[in-house]
Design an enzyme around this catalytic site. Sequence first.
Site, PDB file in Angstrom:
ATOM      1  NE  ARG A  83      -3.531   2.842   2.861  1.00  0.00           N
ATOM      2  CZ  ARG A  83      -3.412   3.413   4.104  1.00  0.00           C
ATOM      3  NH1 ARG A  83      -2.292   2.848   4.628  1.00  0.00           N
ATOM      4  NH2 ARG A  83      -3.933   4.062   4.288  1.00  0.00           N
ATOM      5  CG  HIS A 127      -1.197   8.574   3.700  1.00  0.00           C
ATOM      6  ND1 HIS A 127      -1.214   7.860   3.787  1.00  0.00           N
ATOM      7  CD2 HIS A 127      -0.624   9.178   4.750  1.00  0.00           C
ATOM      8  CE1 HIS A 127      -0.918   7.547   5.363  1.00  0.00           C
ATOM      9  NE2 HIS A 127      -0.532   8.516   5.835  1.00  0.00           N
ATOM     10  CD  GLU A 172      -4.468   7.293   9.787  1.00  0.00           C
ATOM     11  OE1 GLU A 172      -3.950   8.062  10.672  1.00  0.00           O
ATOM     12  OE2 GLU A 172      -4.429   6.462  10.391  1.00  0.00           O
ATOM     13  CG  ASN A 302      -5.359   3.456   8.364  1.00  0.00           C
ATOM     14  OD1 ASN A 302      -5.507   2.515   7.993  1.00  0.00           O
ATOM     15  ND2 ASN A 302      -4.646   4.331   8.399  1.00  0.00           N
ATOM     16  CE1 TYR A 304       0.569   2.752  13.491  1.00  0.00           C
ATOM     17  CE2 TYR A 304      -1.408   3.860  12.701  1.00  0.00           C
ATOM     18  CZ  TYR A 304       0.172   3.585  12.452  1.00  0.00           C
ATOM     19  OH  TYR A 304       0.416   3.650  11.020  1.00  0.00           O
ATOM     20  CD  GLU A 379      -0.893   4.136   8.124  1.00  0.00           C
ATOM     21  OE1 GLU A 379      -1.205   4.491   9.122  1.00  0.00           O
ATOM     22  OE2 GLU A 379      -1.470   4.598   7.487  1.00  0.00           O
TER      23      GLU A 379
HETATM   24  C1  GBH Z   1      -0.979   7.064  10.819  1.00  0.00           C
HETATM   25  O1  GBH Z   1      -1.284   7.913  11.593  1.00  0.00           O
HETATM   26  C2  GBH Z   1      -0.561   7.823   9.509  1.00  0.00           C
HETATM   27  O2  GBH Z   1      -1.642   7.061   8.501  1.00  0.00           O
HETATM   28  C3  GBH Z   1       1.321   7.119   9.105  1.00  0.00           C
HETATM   29  O3  GBH Z   1       0.813   8.302   8.085  1.00  0.00           O
HETATM   30  C4  GBH Z   1       2.101   7.684  10.168  1.00  0.00           C
HETATM   31  O4  GBH Z   1       3.139   7.339  10.381  1.00  0.00           O
HETATM   32  C5  GBH Z   1       2.023   6.415  11.456  1.00  0.00           C
HETATM   33  O5  GBH Z   1       0.114   6.066  11.873  1.00  0.00           O
HETATM   34  C6  GBH Z   1       2.332   6.143  12.338  1.00  0.00           C
HETATM   35  O6  GBH Z   1       1.906   7.647  13.537  1.00  0.00           O
HETATM   36  O7  GBH Z   1      -3.356  11.602  17.397  1.00  0.00           O
HETATM   37  O8  GBH Z   1      -2.882  12.602  20.015  1.00  0.00           O
HETATM   38  O9  GBH Z   1      -4.566  12.344  19.477  1.00  0.00           O
HETATM   39  C7  GBH Z   1      -2.053   7.557  12.660  1.00  0.00           C
HETATM   40  C8  GBH Z   1      -2.101   9.135  13.818  1.00  0.00           C
HETATM   41  C9  GBH Z   1      -2.254   8.595  16.088  1.00  0.00           C
HETATM   42  C10 GBH Z   1      -4.027   9.940  15.298  1.00  0.00           C
HETATM   43  C11 GBH Z   1      -2.267   8.866  17.117  1.00  0.00           C
HETATM   44  C12 GBH Z   1      -4.924   9.399  16.099  1.00  0.00           C
HETATM   45  C13 GBH Z   1      -4.250   9.384  18.509  1.00  0.00           C
HETATM   46  C14 GBH Z   1      -3.870   9.812  19.814  1.00  0.00           C
HETATM   47  N1  GBH Z   1      -2.953   8.754  14.977  1.00  0.00           N
HETATM   48  N2  GBH Z   1      -3.830   9.405  17.245  1.00  0.00           N
HETATM   49  S1  GBH Z   1      -3.369  11.763  18.904  1.00  0.00           S
END
Ligand code: GBH
Length: 478
Positions: A83, A127, A172, A302, A304, A379
């Site tokens: 991707r 993106h 996102e 996505n 995390y 992701e």
């Molecule tokens: C993704 O964003 C992106 O698509 C990617 O480009 C990036 O490299 C990857 O993740 C790693 O960061 O933002 O403080 O409210 C993830 C972004 C991270 C947004 C966690 C929501 C939650 C806490 N996200 N975040 S906050």
Amino acid sequence: TDSTTPVTPAAFPPAFLWGAATSAYQIEGAVREDGRTPSIWDTFSHTPGKTAGGDTGDIAVDHYHRYRDDVALMAELGLGAYRFSIAWPRVQPTGRGPAVQRGLDFYRRLVDELLAHGIKPAATLYHWDLPQELEDAGGWPERDTAYRFAEYAQLVGEALGDRVEQWITLNEPWCSAFLGYASGVHAPGRTDPAASLRAAHHLNLAHGLGAKALRSVMPARNSIAISLNSAAVRPLSPDDPADLAAARKIDDLASGIFHGPILKGAYPESLLTATSSLTDWSCIQDGDLDLIHQPLDALGLNYYTPTLVSAADPDAEGPRADGHGASEHSPWPAADDVAFHQVPGERTEMGWSVDPTGLHELIMRYTRDAPGLPLYVTENGAAYDDKPGADGAVHDPERIAYLHGHLAAVRRAITDGADVRGYYLWSLLDNFEWAYGYEKRFGAIHVDYASQERTPKASALWYSRAAKSGALPGPEAI
Ligand code: GBH
């Protein structure tokens, strides 16, 4: 489909896609080549104080020149899918007008290289790299930007629709709207909550118009999706009605604001009411919701880390464990009554807690909200402080444990009836981690930023075994 074929517990359905993901500005570099002009991220990263160490994507990991080697690495690892995203300012430097063929040629070469190695390309149209000229004309808070996106989508669909089957309109949109226009920790760095809500609506509209434009020019076999970072929101005290209300509010602002119009054709009433002090939502015009509510072929999620909230003590400066980053401004409009908390347990280098149950939860939630729609984890991954050891190898047992835990959660969701067709590890390579610059390494492949040398980490070798066998090795396997 294969996802209904019975499988043994550690094994995944035979057609499951084992992939990795990247995005254009984070890896390509070559920002002034072949007609490319600045995007909002060029401007933002070149503004003092916006990124760690003043890092920019000018060179990044030079993927624009090294894509052949990078595809060869993917092939060696046995990846089934890749991707990537397309840089709008390479295709339409001013955000308008005819396509620049030299810009498109890069993606034609990349896709042909992937196909020659039997790797399925999945292309994301947006993106986060809006052409700067479109931001100068108002950016996402401006309605016209959605129409510009549809035009861009059509140009890319015409050029690549014959060889790319999997399409993702936006990555996102929450980040684009709320980190870009409310907290300002992402480009374009504005801090205007009312504008961020208009941006969210126009991103939804862009998705709908873009999906329609893609459909009009591409073979019917192609699949169109969107990648959302819906939060797995949890109340601090599940028995406290005030905490439950806080969780519902954040769920509306993180997920409902996109799920509602895209999957159901309506914004949640509770969202419209909660934000009424900031906007009367007159940006929603007649017919918009029908346009946004386009048929989709798949949904990308996505994930995390989960989000833990409670009702805020009105007298206290609430804990700012999540959501604010380096900004004084919240990315959550009209949510001053909500406090964010650190989820207990082990954390990655980002400070995000490791909790695979959130991924299982989200997949099951999408399964209910979008019945019948195939799902992809577009992701998932973690940043750790990776350095080559004396033996030259990069040992990252924490990342292996992270991947093992989250892939096991995906496997469990499949057992529980979810139709998950694939998983894209974030990220293929260490890269430009937005406001964190090159400090945070998410790659399965280590990059030495001085020499651009690539070294697959132990986690890449572990993931490769999973991809090649279609089953999860134990976390201790490498
Ligand atoms: C993704 O964003 C992106 O698509 C990617 O480009 C990036 O490299 C990857 O993740 C790693 O960061 O933002 O403080 O409210 C993830 C972004 C991270 C947004 C966690 C929501 C939650 C806490 N996200 N975040 S906050």
